[in-house]
Motif scaffolding. Structure first.
Motif, mmCIF file in Angstrom:
data_model
loop_
_atom_site.group_PDB
_atom_site.id
_atom_site.type_symbol
_atom_site.label_atom_id
_atom_site.label_comp_id
_atom_site.label_asym_id
_atom_site.label_seq_id
_atom_site.Cartn_x
_atom_site.Cartn_y
_atom_site.Cartn_z
ATOM 1 N N PRO A 117 63.744 21.034 -79.235
ATOM 2 C CA PRO A 117 64.759 21.302 -78.208
ATOM 3 C C PRO A 117 65.582 20.093 -77.749
ATOM 4 N N PRO A 118 64.984 18.925 -77.481
ATOM 5 C CA PRO A 118 65.842 17.805 -77.054
ATOM 6 C C PRO A 118 66.870 17.406 -78.111
ATOM 7 N N MET A 119 66.452 17.395 -79.378
ATOM 8 C CA MET A 119 67.375 17.003 -80.441
ATOM 9 C C MET A 119 68.426 18.087 -80.664
ATOM 10 N N ALA A 120 68.037 19.334 -80.548
ATOM 11 C CA ALA A 120 68.997 20.431 -80.712
ATOM 12 C C ALA A 120 70.090 20.358 -79.654
ATOM 13 N N THR B 247 70.147 16.271 -90.971
ATOM 14 C CA THR B 247 69.779 15.311 -89.935
ATOM 15 C C THR B 247 68.440 15.674 -89.309
ATOM 16 N N MET B 248 68.268 16.950 -88.963
ATOM 17 C CA MET B 248 67.010 17.391 -88.344
ATOM 18 C C MET B 248 65.844 17.230 -89.317
ATOM 19 N N GLY C 226 59.449 11.648 -87.784
ATOM 20 C CA GLY C 226 58.735 11.879 -86.529
ATOM 21 C C GLY C 226 57.351 12.475 -86.723
ATOM 22 N N SER C 227 57.232 13.388 -87.661
ATOM 23 C CA SER C 227 55.932 14.018 -87.927
ATOM 24 C C SER C 227 54.929 13.006 -88.465
#
Length: 115
Positions: A62-65, A79-80, A87-88
């Motif tokens: 959610p923050p990145m979206a 990008t995601m 990040g994972s």
């Protein structure tokens, strides 16, 4: 690291309530029409929130979206994907160091990595 510390320090119920409150706040802000400008500072802040939430609860999107919502489909997906791959791996390392992930989970991760 902060997400791993939350996992170790907070009872699961409190962690779930905290994340629910953050997600609901994000939804409220988004419904109200706020679209953050894609600046270095907003991406860094969203990345920190995403890392904390993703490590603690596996919902770091959610923050990145919110920050990247103006990107087109192909650019957003690429990008995601890159962001969540890195990040994972960092989350897994932090949770392993905090002894919040056992050998069974690491074996499952290794088996699923090619997919």
């Amino acid at each position: 690291l902060a997400g791993a510390l939350l996992v170790v320090a907070l009872p699961a119920r409190h962690l779930a309530l905290l994340v629910a409150a953050v997600v609901l706040a994000g939804v409220t802000v988004s419904v109200a029409g706020y679209v953050p400008r894609q600046r270095r500072s907003s991406v860094v802040l969203a990345g920190m929130a995403s890392g904390l939430m993703g490590t603690a609860t596996s919902i770091g999107g959610p923050p990145m979206a919110m920050v990247w919502q103006r990107l087109g489909g192909p650019e957003l997906r690429a990008t995601m994907s890159a962001f969540f791959l890195a990040g994972s791996l960092m989350s897994l390392a932090a949770l392993t160091a905090a002894d919040a992930v056992g050998a069974h989970a690491l074996r499952g991760t290794a088996l699923l990595t090619p997919a």
